[in-house]
Design an enzyme around this catalytic site. Sequence first.
Site, mmCIF file in Angstrom:
data_model
loop_
_atom_site.group_PDB
_atom_site.id
_atom_site.type_symbol
_atom_site.label_atom_id
_atom_site.label_comp_id
_atom_site.label_asym_id
_atom_site.label_seq_id
_atom_site.Cartn_x
_atom_site.Cartn_y
_atom_site.Cartn_z
ATOM 1 N N MET A 136 0.827 -1.190 0.000
ATOM 2 C CA MET A 136 0.000 0.000 0.000
ATOM 3 C C MET A 136 0.873 1.257 0.000
ATOM 4 O O MET A 136 1.986 1.244 0.523
ATOM 5 C CB MET A 136 -0.917 0.026 1.220
ATOM 6 C CG MET A 136 -2.029 -0.994 1.173
ATOM 7 S SD MET A 136 -3.249 -0.607 -0.090
ATOM 8 C CE MET A 136 -4.463 -1.883 0.239
ATOM 9 N N CYS A 137 0.353 2.319 -0.557
ATOM 10 C CA CYS A 137 1.034 3.614 -0.574
ATOM 11 C C CYS A 137 0.711 4.373 0.727
ATOM 12 O O CYS A 137 -0.054 3.913 1.554
ATOM 13 C CB CYS A 137 0.574 4.428 -1.778
ATOM 14 S SG CYS A 137 0.691 3.522 -3.340
#
Length: 265
Positions: free
Chosen positions: A1-2
Site C-alpha cells: 500500500m502507498c
Amino acid sequence: MCELLGMSANVPTDICFSFAGLVRRGGETGPHRDGWGIAFYEGNGLRAFHDPLPSARSHIAQMLLDYPIKSRVVISHIRQANVGDVCLANTHPFSRELWGSMWCFAHNGQLDRSLLDWPLTHYHPVGNTDSEYAFCWLLDQIRSRFPDGPPASEQALAELVHQCCEKLRGLGVFNMLLSESKHLFCYCTTKLSWITRRAPFGEARLRDRDMTVDFGAETTPNDVVTVIATEPLTDNERWQRLQSGELILFADGEVVQRFYDEAVG
C-alpha cells in the site's frame, strides 16, 4: 500500500517537518520505494515535484527539505506499486484542470480492474494505474454534474464527491486526497488520520526519525494547521482516525463538511 500526506492551513505554512517523516518511509523505515510526489498550491497555481526513485534516497526530496515552500494546501504521496509500472507517469499526485482551477489527487489502495470499463468523457489517464483512472472518472462526474462551474453550495460538491468515493470503495480500497486549491477532500476506506494544531502550540516528535519541533516557536496564536496522513507521523500527539466511508472537507485548516458511510446513514 502507498501512503498519503496532506495539509490544510489558514496561513501559508511549510510542511517540512511532516514531510521529513514521510520521506523516511519511502524505502527506509517503510516499503514504499516505487516513487513519490508532492504538490503545493500557491494561489491558483500548483507547484509539483515527482520522482520515480525512493523518497528516502531522492535528491529532489532532500532539496525540498532544505527549501521550505509555504502553502495553504499540500498533497503528497509515496508509492508501493500494485497496479502500473514504476515510472514518472504513474507517480502521484496527479493533476487536471477543471473550472479554470488545477485539481490535484493522490490515492492509496487497489481497485478492481472492472474500473477500467467505466466510461471516461473529458479526462483520460496518461499512465496505467487504477489511481489515475479513478481520478479521471471522478473529475468526469463532477464536470457532468456541474458543467458551468462550482455550485454555490460547497456542501453540494462535497456530497457528490462522497457519493463518487463510495462507489469507488465498492471496487476495493480507496483512500484519497483531492483539492482544487482552497479545499482539501479526504476520504477513507481503511487508513487515514488527522490532527489539527492550534494555539496553544506544543512540541511534536516524529516517529520515523530523531526530529522534534516546538510549534510554539514557529507559529502565531492565530495559525490553524491540519495534517492528514495514512499513519500518524508523530508519537506524542493525539491523532484522530477517519471512519471507513467517511469524507472530511477541510478549508483553512478547519472541518467544514463531514459525510459518513451511506449504508450506515
